[in-house]
Design a protein around this motif. Structure first.
Motif, short mmCIF file in Angstrom:
data_model
loop_
_atom_site.label_atom_id
_atom_site.label_comp_id
_atom_site.label_asym_id
_atom_site.label_seq_id
_atom_site.Cartn_x
_atom_site.Cartn_y
_atom_site.Cartn_z
N GLN A 142 0.85 -1.19 0.00
CA GLN A 142 0.00 0.00 0.00
C GLN A 142 0.88 1.24 0.00
OE1 GLN A 142 -1.91 -1.17 3.55
NE2 GLN A 142 -3.06 -2.77 2.52
N LEU A 143 0.33 2.31 -0.50
CA LEU A 143 1.03 3.59 -0.52
C LEU A 143 0.21 4.63 0.21
CD1 LEU A 143 2.44 4.19 -4.13
CD2 LEU A 143 3.76 3.96 -2.04
N GLN A 144 0.87 5.39 1.06
CA GLN A 144 0.24 6.56 1.65
C GLN A 144 1.28 7.67 1.71
OE1 GLN A 144 -0.89 6.74 5.82
NE2 GLN A 144 -2.82 7.72 5.28
N LYS A 145 0.97 8.77 1.04
CA LYS A 145 1.89 9.91 0.98
C LYS A 145 3.27 9.49 0.50
CE LYS A 145 -0.59 12.35 4.64
NZ LYS A 145 -0.52 12.94 6.00
N LYS A 146 3.28 8.68 -0.56
CA LYS A 146 4.50 8.22 -1.25
C LYS A 146 5.37 7.30 -0.39
CE LYS A 146 4.91 12.02 -4.53
NZ LYS A 146 5.83 13.00 -5.17
N GLU A 180 -9.18 8.05 5.90
CA GLU A 180 -7.89 8.21 5.24
C GLU A 180 -7.90 7.42 3.95
OE1 GLU A 180 -4.48 7.44 7.64
OE2 GLU A 180 -5.34 8.41 9.40
N SER A 181 -7.28 7.96 2.93
CA SER A 181 -7.24 7.32 1.63
C SER A 181 -5.88 6.67 1.40
CB SER A 181 -7.52 8.35 0.53
OG SER A 181 -7.54 7.74 -0.74
N LYS A 213 11.99 2.53 0.42
CA LYS A 213 10.86 2.67 1.34
C LYS A 213 9.92 3.80 0.98
CE LYS A 213 13.25 0.53 5.23
NZ LYS A 213 13.70 0.67 6.64
N THR A 214 10.42 4.79 0.27
CA THR A 214 9.57 5.89 -0.18
C THR A 214 9.82 6.14 -1.66
OG1 THR A 214 11.24 7.55 0.42
CG2 THR A 214 9.56 7.01 2.07
N ILE A 215 8.83 6.74 -2.32
CA ILE A 215 8.98 7.10 -3.73
C ILE A 215 9.61 8.47 -3.79
CG2 ILE A 215 7.77 7.60 -5.87
CD1 ILE A 215 5.66 5.61 -5.03
N GLU A 216 10.81 8.52 -4.31
CA GLU A 216 11.55 9.79 -4.39
C GLU A 216 11.64 10.21 -5.84
OE1 GLU A 216 15.27 9.00 -2.60
OE2 GLU A 216 14.44 8.60 -0.62
#
Length: 534
Positions: A157-161, A474-475, A530-533
């Motif tokens: 899942q993704l939340q805020k990248k 929350e989406s 861990k995050t989309i940069e």
């Protein structure tokens, strides 16, 4: 079409013991960017030349390969729709840090014409005609004989990248060929399946969907097919090319029968995949409040469908549009689902390169400011309400802010006795009609849980301005993805039924067998950052 709730996207609460699926724990990391815009190149194919092995780039353009390929002096072959193919000596890539690789876009002139027998004149093929040819030639362009795919599966899942709840597997797919019913006859073997503990876990977002309490739910879940089975099965059934002769998901439905008559197509554009000329055709459909936007890529030489990108949006409830053009061009809409599937050619047939299934879902968090309990003073008819923390605006409380319901009937508050700290004491009404109800409420043998006592206080906030009992939505973005690392043509059904995945139970279930295969050390997990940069 059979619709239903997409309740088979389970949370992974357990994991199998991992097996050796890679020859090394060390990897070289790369990131693919558009040479001009510097935007990430998503879902590009990164192959090990001469080994028929590879990975697909992630949402940030990232990928990783085992470091032993650098020691062997091998070459990476990078290809993506609309870009030039690029070859890189792995020995030139650094071991530490991220290797940024720039890829140039490629455009080919498509001058496709045909000559009609009657008119004896040339004319350009229309988008609809190209797609018609592509659908008719599915039996010729895709394998009808048994084949196998070995690849990397993940759900997250993704939340805020930020990636959360990441679960990964190496999977072998045993497909009996396109003439065979995929849902019934295709089998799966799990080399490994594990929960990645390096990534954040959100226990509420990881729970199964719940359409009773609405603690976790997919908006407009009826858009998604309900064929049953576990999450890997659900992913593969949404490959509309492989399952072209059954109803897959809303609006596409049965690809060979419903696609042409159910959509509008834009003019043909020109692009390429490697050294192959490709038609790029836009897809549209409007069925208020839903809108479809997509792209289909079709090989110019044999009309094979190389890629299908299909997204369904929903107009925001407070938006209105005067015509279709305004609706199509508006940003006042929310993405509900997006399905990307790409095929690659091996000799004369097309095989799955990757499939990504993306849907939105929402969770309802427990209230940060809430009522903990109520204590009754039977002798004086008082109710003491205890909150989990102090309120900020007791001085604004009104009698009309209180709602107390017992057995479905309202009990009125006569006056506020005291409100301080995290406690509020109120006097209950003694008017006719209320006395008997209050007597039951205050009796010693009552079962308040069974009798359904509800307390609500409106307009009360805490020091952080959280509203009492407010459960905020929350989406999240949910992804299920499979990336082929190797295609095995003409395999000989060399599996035993005891080794195969059980289709009807979750992948994380402890009864799922681990498929044993001698060459499973040749495959690796392309775990994202861990995050989309960007």
């Amino acid at each position: 079409m059979k619709f239903g709730l997409f309740f088979f996207i389970w949370a992974v609460m357990f994991s199998f013991a991992p097996v050796a699926y890679s020859q090394s724990d060390e990897f070289i990391t790369g990131k693919l960017l558009d040479a001009k815009t510097k935007e990430p190149i998503v879902f590009a194919t990164v192959r090990i030349q001469g080994k028929a092995l590879g990975v697909i780039s992630n949402l940030d353009g990232g990928f990783k390969i085992p470091i032993e390929f650098q020691l062997e002096g091998t070459v990476l072959e990078i290809s993506s729709m609309g870009y030039e193919t690029k070859n890189i000596q792995i020995s030139t890539l650094k071991k530490n840090g991220i290797n940024t690789i720039l890829i140039k876009s490629a455009v080919l002139e498509l001058q496709e014409t045909i000559v009609t027998a009657k008119a004896k004149r040339s004319k350009r093929l229309s988008a609809r005609k190209i797609i018609k040819y592509a659908l008719e030639r599915i039996p010729d362009n895709y394998p009808n004989d048994p084949f196998s795919l070995i690849g990397y599966y993940r759900d997250y899942q993704l939340q805020k990248k930020e990636y959360i709840n990441l679960n990964e597997a190496i999977v072998q797919v045993f497909d009996m060929g396109f003439q065979s019913d995929d849902y019934t006859n295709t089998q799966y073997g799990l080399f490994s399946y594990e929960k990645n503990k390096d990534f954040k876990v959100d226990s509420l977002a990881a729970k199964p969907y719940d359409y009773v309490t609405k603690d976790k739910f997919i908006p407009d879940a009826s858009l998604i097919s309900d064929y049953g089975g576990n999450e890997l099965m659900i992913l593969h059934i949404h490959d509309a090319i492989r399952n072209h002769d059954i109803k897959t998901y809303s609006f596409v439905n049965k690809l060979t029968e419903d696609f042409l008559k159910g959509h509008l197509f834009s003019s043909v554009e020109k692009t390429s995949y490697g050294n192959k000329a490709v038609y790029k055709i836009g897809i549209k459909k409007m069925m208020p409040p839903f809108q479809v936007v997509g792209t289909i890529y079709i090989d110019k030489s044999n009309y094979a469908i190389r890629k299908l990108d299909y997204a369904v949006y929903k107009k925001n409830s407070d938006s209105s549009f005067e015509n279709k053009r305004d609706f199509y061009n508006s940003t006042e809409k929310e993405l509900l689902i997006e399905i990307l599937v790409e095929y690659t050619d091996i000799k004369d047939k097309m095989y799955l390169n990757y499939i990504s299934f993306h849907n939105k879902f929402r969770i309802r968090r427990p209230a940060l400011f809430r009522i903990k309990k109520g204590l009754f003073d039977k002798a004086n008819g008082l109710l003491e309400i205890e909150l989990n923390k102090p309120a900020k605006n007791y001085d604004e409380l009104k009698l009309s802010d209180f709602s107390l319901t017992f057995k479905g009937k309202e009990i009125r508050v006569q006056r506020i006795i005291k409100a301080v700290g995290n406690k509020i004491t109120v006097k209950l009404s003694s008017k006719p009609g209320q006395i008997e109800l209050i007597s039951q409420l205050l009796s010693n043998d009552r079962d308040l849980e069974k009798e359904k006592l509800f307390m609500r206080i409106k307009n009360l906030i805490d020091e952080d301005f959280n509203l009492l009992d407010e459960r905020k939505l929350e989406s999240f973005d949910q992804f299920r993805e499979f990336f082929t690392q190797k295609v095995i043509k003409d395999f000989n059904n060399d599996f035993s039924k005891e080794d195969l995945m059980y289709k009807t139970i979750p992948l994380y279930d402890s009864s799922q067998p681990i498929y044993k295969k001698n060459d499973n050390v040749d495959y690796w997990m392309n775990t994202p950052l861990k995050t989309i940069e960007n």
